[in-house]
Design an enzyme around this catalytic site. Structure first.
Site, PDB file in Angstrom:
ATOM      1  N   GLY A  11      20.958  -7.707  12.413  1.00 43.29           N
ATOM      2  CA  GLY A  11      20.406  -7.204  11.394  1.00 43.29           C
ATOM      3  C   GLY A  11      20.727  -5.667  10.454  1.00 43.29           C
ATOM      4  N   GLY A  57       9.959 -10.027  17.735  1.00 45.23           N
ATOM      5  CA  GLY A  57       9.939 -10.747  18.491  1.00 45.23           C
ATOM      6  C   GLY A  57       9.752 -11.903  17.240  1.00 45.23           C
ATOM      7  NE  ARG A  58      13.305 -12.583  15.169  1.00 44.38           N
ATOM      8  CZ  ARG A  58      14.586 -12.736  14.073  1.00 44.38           C
ATOM      9  NH1 ARG A  58      14.725 -12.942  13.060  1.00 44.38           N
ATOM     10  NH2 ARG A  58      15.853 -13.353  14.483  1.00 44.38           N
ATOM     11  CB  THR A 106      18.481  -1.384  19.096  1.00 44.33           C
ATOM     12  OG1 THR A 106      17.214  -1.782  18.334  1.00 44.33           O
ATOM     13  CG2 THR A 106      17.542  -0.183  19.522  1.00 44.33           C
ATOM     14  N   GLY A 149      19.785  -7.764  27.985  1.00 45.46           N
ATOM     15  CA  GLY A 149      20.072  -8.039  29.008  1.00 45.46           C
ATOM     16  C   GLY A 149      19.455  -7.733  30.598  1.00 45.46           C
ATOM     17  CG  ASN A 176      26.367  -2.430  26.074  1.00 42.10           C
ATOM     18  OD1 ASN A 176      25.976  -3.469  24.979  1.00 42.10           O
ATOM     19  ND2 ASN A 176      26.904  -2.985  26.758  1.00 42.10           N
ATOM     20  CB  ALA A 197      14.005  -2.958  21.133  1.00 39.18           C
ATOM     21  CG  ASP A 250      20.047  -9.016  22.444  1.00 40.65           C
ATOM     22  OD1 ASP A 250      21.215  -9.365  23.321  1.00 40.65           O
ATOM     23  OD2 ASP A 250      18.943  -9.228  22.015  1.00 40.65           O
ATOM     24  CB  THR A 251      25.476  -9.464  23.460  1.00 38.61           C
ATOM     25  OG1 THR A 251      24.770  -8.274  23.233  1.00 38.61           O
ATOM     26  CG2 THR A 251      26.136  -9.252  22.732  1.00 38.61           C
TER      27      THR A 251
END
Length: 491
Positions: free
Chosen positions: A410, A18-19, A263, A82, A300, A15, A241-242
């Site tokens: 994280g 990025g990497r 987040t 998402g 969530n 959010a 990502d989840t």
């Protein structure tokens, strides 16, 4: 000489940043190197909050260039949050930058949607948790307020699918991302005619759904010429990502429960079939698609957004603390003085979260947290207790008991949150890996390239690649008493 090991390039968008991570399989372990990191900031113009879609793609190109300098790659996989999407016109041109899920355009849209299709019917079809930001509510705001945009649209692509299209020219909807939209028939794994017809959403804009791990194409000739690279494969990984993170849960167990901490806190379990019924509807639990056509039965929960946004507020006030310093303050604060419901609507939007926490505690007749340490303690113990509340709901719906919780992502860098989670839930916690999302993205690419057999082997490799930490419950009686108080506050 054996055949050279394949290298893969994973883009993991969060959010706020990025990497780009270059990885390969070496001696039964995944070896990773971060080659590019970039900020991912929303841009507000007028009253609309956008993602900077074009800048995001620029950063993808920068990551590709840096990966080329490190020996190149055989494939690319992209994962993101998402629900958000871009719209393309007939020529395949992006009509506008993707609107951010925290934008206000969906306020009141749930009620409008339920006039067209009853709430319980929508849940029974899609199996999705109701959240203001779901794609279905974003689209219905366009139906009602900006219909001309949908009239001009030829194709809707969710964020990672949009980037895959920019790279290859191929328009596909990856399965795990498609299931975040609340537009899919969960049992049949197709777009729901009933939902799109009831809401006057043009079905023709929804692309073909492909399974996680599908090679959608190769990097286009134009981009290869521009960046001076070979045409690598572009793989639709578990693009939500989840779901990439779930692939990386380091377990041999078929029945496991996880919390993907960032987040957001995504709390759930992996199943072979969706769980859709009266109880799951009342608890508002989601069924989202996972790798290998599995289902992730999850909730969530607003997660470390509360700490992140509080820290931003304190910085605005001239008090700049690291997350480590904030955690130390929380540890020194007196516990169990006050609690919040992390998912209370006032905590959804950016702004002065500490003031909102104080107002919540005052409104609910609790001691108002005064210091920064008090606020941070309140956030962490409230999250840990919300996890317990959610665990009880998931166990009730599935009829399963989970003796251990896997924490990944994280957020597990907060030892305080991990310990509080173990204590609040009365369960052993196994924390790790931190880089779960990137590892899952990488693993799906390596499976698609034939380097890893299946998800079971992928999880074994990830367990061997990454360190995990164990936390055991403490102060059980005090946490049990705190939970009874917490339930009265959130119900």
């Amino acid at each position: 000489m054996g055949q050279e090991k394949k290298q893969v390039l994973a883009f993991d968008f969060g959010a706020s940043s990025g990497r780009a991570i270059l990885a390969r399989l070496e001696d039964g372990r995944i070896v990773m190197e971060e080659v590019h990191r970039f900020s991912n900031d929303p841009v507000t113009i007028g009253k609309t909050m956008y993602w900077d879609t074009l800048r995001q793609f620029f950063e993808i190109k920068q990551g590709i260039i840096k990966a080329k300098q490190k020996g190149g790659f055989d494939s690319i996989g992209i994962d993101t949050w998402g629900v958000d999407f871009g719209l393309l016109d007939e020529q395949g041109v992006l009509l506008e930058s993707a609107v951010h899920y925290r934008d206000d355009r969906t306020l009141g849209m749930q009620e409008e949607v339920f006039k067209a299709i009853p709430k319980e019917e929508l849940y029974n079809l899609t199996g999705n948790q109701f959240e203001n930001f779901n794609t279905v509510f974003q689209l219905y705001s366009l139906v009602q307020k900006r219909p001309w945009l949908l009239e001009r649209a030829k194709t809707l692509l969710l964020t990672p699918d949009l980037f895959n299209y920019f790279l290859t020219g191929e328009k596909k909807a990856e399965y795990t991302m498609a299931t975040t939209t609340q537009l899919m028939d969960a049992r049949n794994q197709v777009w729901s005619d009933r939902v799109v017809d009831a809401l006057s959403i043009p079905k023709e804009i929804l692309p073909e759904i492909v399974s996680s791990g599908t090679v959608v194409g190769s990097i286009s000739e134009d981009i290869c010429d521009e960046l001076g690279i070979r045409p690598a494969k572009v793989i639709a990984v578990a693009s939500h990502d989840t779901q990439s993170a779930v692939v990386a849960v380091p377990t041999d167990e078929e029945d496991f429960i996880f919390i993907s901490c960032g987040t957001w806190s995504l709390f759930g379990t992996e199943l072979k079939e969706p769980v859709i019924g009266k109880e799951s509807f009342e608890f508002n639990v989601s069924n989202e698609g996972g790798y290998g056509d599995t289902f992730t039965f999850l909730k969530n929960i607003i997660g470390l957004w509360l700490a992140q946004e509080s820290r931003r507020q304190w910085i605005r006030e001239g008090q700049e603390y690291s997350f480590g310093e904030l955690e130390q303050m929380a540890q020194k604060a007196e516990p169990f003085l006050s609690f919040i419901d992390p998912d209370s609507p006032e905590f959804n939007t950016a702004g002065d979260i500490p003031a909102r926490i104080r107002a919540f505690c005052e409104r609910t007749g609790q001691k108002v947290p005064e210091t920064i340490g008090d606020i941070m303690c309140c956030i962490n113990q409230s999250l840990a207790l919300k996890y317990r509340y959610t665990l009880e709901q998931i166990e009730a719906c599935t009829g399963k008991h989970f003796s251990m919780i896997n924490m990944i992502g994280g957020g597990i860098q907060s030892k305080l949150l991990c310990q509080m989670t173990a204590s609040a839930n009365g369960r052993r916690v196994l924390a790790g890996p931190v880089e779960a999302t990137a590892l899952g993205n990488i693993a799906v690419q390596l499976m698609a390239l034939g380097e890893i057999r299946d998800v079971k082997e992928a999880r074994q490799i990830i367990a061997a690649s990454e360190q995990t930490y164990e936390y055991l419950p403490k102060d059980q009686e005090r946490w049990d008493a705190a939970y009874e108080t917490f339930k009265t506050i959130i119900q």
